[in-house]
Design an enzyme around this catalytic site. Structure first.
Site, short mmCIF file in Angstrom:
data_model
loop_
_atom_site.label_atom_id
_atom_site.label_comp_id
_atom_site.label_asym_id
_atom_site.label_seq_id
_atom_site.Cartn_x
_atom_site.Cartn_y
_atom_site.Cartn_z
N ASN A 15 44.62 49.52 38.45
CA ASN A 15 45.96 49.79 37.89
C ASN A 15 46.12 51.15 37.22
O ASN A 15 47.23 51.65 37.13
CB ASN A 15 46.41 48.64 36.98
CG ASN A 15 45.57 48.51 35.74
OD1 ASN A 15 44.39 48.86 35.73
ND2 ASN A 15 46.16 48.01 34.68
N GLY A 26 38.48 45.50 33.94
CA GLY A 26 39.00 44.66 35.02
C GLY A 26 39.30 43.28 34.49
O GLY A 26 39.56 43.10 33.29
N SER A 27 39.23 42.31 35.38
CA SER A 27 39.66 40.96 35.01
C SER A 27 38.58 40.22 34.24
O SER A 27 37.40 40.53 34.33
CB SER A 27 40.04 40.18 36.27
OG SER A 27 38.93 40.13 37.13
N GLU A 82 36.32 45.77 29.07
CA GLU A 82 37.75 45.95 28.80
C GLU A 82 38.48 45.03 29.77
O GLU A 82 38.64 45.37 30.94
CB GLU A 82 38.15 47.42 29.03
CG GLU A 82 37.40 48.43 28.17
CD GLU A 82 37.92 48.48 26.73
OE1 GLU A 82 38.98 47.91 26.45
OE2 GLU A 82 37.23 49.09 25.90
N CYS A 105 47.25 46.06 31.42
CA CYS A 105 46.53 45.01 30.68
C CYS A 105 47.24 44.64 29.39
O CYS A 105 47.05 43.55 28.86
CB CYS A 105 45.10 45.47 30.40
SG CYS A 105 45.03 47.11 29.70
N GLU A 149 47.24 35.22 32.41
CA GLU A 149 47.64 36.62 32.56
C GLU A 149 48.52 36.76 33.80
O GLU A 149 48.04 36.55 34.92
CB GLU A 149 46.41 37.53 32.68
CG GLU A 149 46.81 38.99 32.80
CD GLU A 149 45.61 39.95 32.89
OE1 GLU A 149 44.60 39.59 33.50
OE2 GLU A 149 45.74 41.07 32.38
P1 TAP Z 1 39.16 43.12 39.12
O1 TAP Z 1 39.52 42.35 40.32
O2 TAP Z 1 38.38 42.44 38.05
O3 TAP Z 1 38.37 44.43 39.65
C1 TAP Z 1 37.91 45.41 38.77
C2 TAP Z 1 36.73 46.14 39.40
O4 TAP Z 1 35.63 45.22 39.51
C3 TAP Z 1 37.00 46.63 40.82
O5 TAP Z 1 36.34 47.84 41.03
C4 TAP Z 1 36.37 45.55 41.66
O6 TAP Z 1 36.01 45.97 42.96
C5 TAP Z 1 35.14 45.26 40.84
N1 TAP Z 1 34.47 44.00 41.16
C6 TAP Z 1 34.98 42.91 41.80
N2 TAP Z 1 34.02 41.96 41.91
C7 TAP Z 1 32.91 42.46 41.32
C8 TAP Z 1 31.59 41.96 41.11
N3 TAP Z 1 31.24 40.73 41.51
N4 TAP Z 1 30.70 42.74 40.50
C9 TAP Z 1 31.04 43.98 40.06
N5 TAP Z 1 32.27 44.52 40.25
C10 TAP Z 1 33.19 43.76 40.86
O7 TAP Z 1 40.46 43.72 38.40
P2 TAP Z 1 41.70 44.48 39.04
O8 TAP Z 1 42.52 43.50 39.80
O9 TAP Z 1 41.27 45.72 39.71
O10 TAP Z 1 42.47 44.92 37.71
C11 TAP Z 1 43.28 44.06 36.99
C12 TAP Z 1 42.57 43.47 35.79
O11 TAP Z 1 42.05 44.51 34.98
C13 TAP Z 1 43.53 42.72 34.88
O12 TAP Z 1 42.91 41.54 34.40
C14 TAP Z 1 43.79 43.70 33.75
O13 TAP Z 1 44.20 43.10 32.55
C15 TAP Z 1 42.45 44.33 33.62
N6 TAP Z 1 42.55 45.62 32.95
C16 TAP Z 1 42.09 45.75 31.68
C17 TAP Z 1 42.22 46.97 31.02
C18 TAP Z 1 41.69 47.12 29.63
S1 TAP Z 1 41.48 48.63 29.09
N7 TAP Z 1 41.38 46.11 28.88
C19 TAP Z 1 42.84 48.04 31.65
C20 TAP Z 1 43.29 47.87 32.94
C21 TAP Z 1 43.14 46.67 33.59
P3 TAP Z 1 36.99 45.66 44.21
O14 TAP Z 1 38.25 46.38 43.93
O15 TAP Z 1 36.22 46.20 45.33
O16 TAP Z 1 37.16 44.17 44.25
#
Ligand code: TAP
Length: 469
Positions: free
Chosen positions: A149, A225-226, A245, A279, A373
């Protein structure tokens, strides 16, 4: 684009298409990296960490400062890349590029501030005649795993501090949005980062994630991430330092003395920026029953004024969501809530990845649209009777990343600040606000540790205690 491993831009036969989420068109491809690519990246990063560890702080500062200058020159390209691959409107893409440049500037400055302290060892009963001090030393290899994001700024929040602190960094960008991270890698190399000190491996997290998180040569994982992926990484990581985070369902409390015009503006801004995929998006708006009806009347036209469409057209106010499956999920949660007795104030429709900005009122806090969420363009309104009830409702969640309150009453504001369990507290604004230098991170399932270059440098270094006998 190609990925960067072991000092080379590496291609593979197997590719991953990178799509524009608005129309699904393929804007580029990246190699589908595997576990062997990760291992090679970490081997190279180990060499990079030795180079960085012995590089004087002033040189690290100069390289990052140069990177920030190069980013300024390429701001438009960076902003367009962010918008094209992520779907946020172009003003938000350019805004992210400007913030990312500032994050690297702030990181450059932190390279000069790795202080230790002297220890009054003779104040301990066994310490007479001893002299002690602490040295702040780099972790070594830092793994940076980032979400879709904010595909540029959140990578900068890891790469900048990691290099400032004298580490090497292995970046694993989100598969939907790898192009901004690869551009940043190029800029870092152009600025003079030693090629072994930065690696950027593209590939599916579910396939290569464990190879990154589980490798014992990685000393520190910085993940954004999530919640569920974060928990999985912690389980695989074993004995490593981690910063997590994670997600949230941020509350915004509207007390009866609030200026409803300002609250409605803040709700539209903090609930629907980046199609709600932030987030700290305002998700649960808790409104005093005295002003509930008037607030809905004030909010509705502001949300309806948000035009949706192609994120690259300047007139558009909100772009698509990242994936159709997520738009479908958000739509299902909205309609589940309405079927369960909530009221659709505006929105509710979806075409492909484009979900209408939606407000749902009379939401029972147990409904998914409130309790989980949403991460999409939907805001859930629930009414309350007393400040105490509002604070209890705000805290009734496993998350705790950010919260907002609108009130002119300083006692209520202070009570909110003290009693709401959340890493960030906003008085008279929605939960979505961040300056890139401030400590930023969540409580409870929203994670642990802080970002913001000064705080990330602390998390990416270790304290060594030295005793002279
Ligand atoms: P995720 O699906 O959790 O993906 C985040 C990262 O983790 C991606 O690079 C993903 O790779 C990788 N990943 C997936 N499976 C993994 C595994 N088993 N081992 C290691 N890495 C893995 O999140 P998203 O959909 O990209 O982002 C949305 C989430 O991020 C929301 O929950 C949001 O609240 C959170 N977020 C939090 C913050 C802060 S600062 N707290 C800021 C922004 C977003 P792939 O893309 O290849 O699956």
């Amino acid at each position: 684009m190609r990925m960067f491993i072991g000092g080379n831009w590496v291609d593979k036969d197997e590719k991953i298409d990178v799509h524009n989420p608005f129309d699904g068109s393929v804007i580029d491809t990246v190699p589908r990296g595997d576990a062997q690519d990760v291992a090679a990246a970490i081997t190279s990063a180990q060499r990079g960490s030795e180079i960085m560890r012995s590089m004087p702080a002033y040189e690290r500062y100069e390289i990052l400062h140069k990177a920030s200058e190069l980013m300024t020159e390429r701001l438009e390209e960076l902003g367009r890349t962010v918008s094209s691959e992520e779907g946020k409107i172009i003003s938000e893409g350019l805004g992210e590029a400007a913030r990312a440049q500032e994050t690297i500037t702030l990181s450059a400055e932190e390279a000069k501030r790795l202080y230790g302290e002297t220890l009054p060892l003779d104040a301990a009963s066994n310490g007479a005649g001893k002299f002690g001090l602490t040295l702040r030393v780099p972790c070594g290899v830092v793994a940076a795993i980032t979400p879709f994001n904010f595909p540029l700024n959140l990578v900068c929040h890891k790469v900048g501090p990691a290099l400032a602190a004298g580490n090497a960094v292995v970046v694993k960008p989100a598969t939907d949005t790898p192009l901004s991270a690869l551009l940043l890698t190029q800029i870092m190399l152009d600025a003079g980062v030693p090629p072994e000190a930065i690696q950027c491996v593209t590939g599916s997290g579910s396939v290569i994630g464990d190879a990154v998180s589980g490798d014992a040569r990685v000393r520190k994982i910085s993940f954004t991430g999530s919640r569920d992926v974060g928990e999985h990484i912690c389980q695989v990581a074993g004995l490593k330092k981690v910063t997590m985070e994670l997600g949230s369902n941020a509350p915004l409390i509207v007390l009866p003395d609030a200026d409803l015009e300002k609250v409605a503006t803040a709700t539209a801004a903090t609930g629907f920026a980046n199609a709600g995929q932030v987030c700290i998006s305002a998700q649960r708006v808790l409104v005093d029953q005295e002003v509930y009806g008037d607030f809905i009347d004030t909010l509705k036209p502001k949300v309806e004024a948000l035009s949706t469409g192609n994120q690259l057209e300047e007139s558009v106010g909100m772009g698509p969501m990242i994936r159709e499956a997520d738009a479908v999920r958000v739509n299902e949660w909205i309609h589940e809530a309405v079927d369960g007795g909530a009221t659709l104030v505006t929105g509710g429709d979806r075409v492909g990845t484009m979900h209408a900005p939606t407000v749902v009122a009379d939401v029972d806090p147990q409904m998914k649209i409130s309790s989980q969420e949403v991460f999409g363009p939907a805001v859930a309104l629930t009414r309350f009777d007393t400040v105490e009830e509002a604070i209890t409702m705000a805290n009734d969640t496993n998350y705790g990343l950010s919260a907002g309150v609108f009130t002119q009453n300083v006692d209520w504001a202070l009570k909110f600040a003290q009693e709401v369990h959340s890493g960030n507290i906003n008085i008279n604004w929605g939960p979505q606000w961040r300056a890139d230098l401030m400590p930023y991170g969540g409580f409870k399932d929203s994670g642990m540790g802080k970002e913001g270059p000064k705080y990330a440098v602390e998390e990416m270094t270790e304290l060594k205690t030295v005793i002279f006998h």
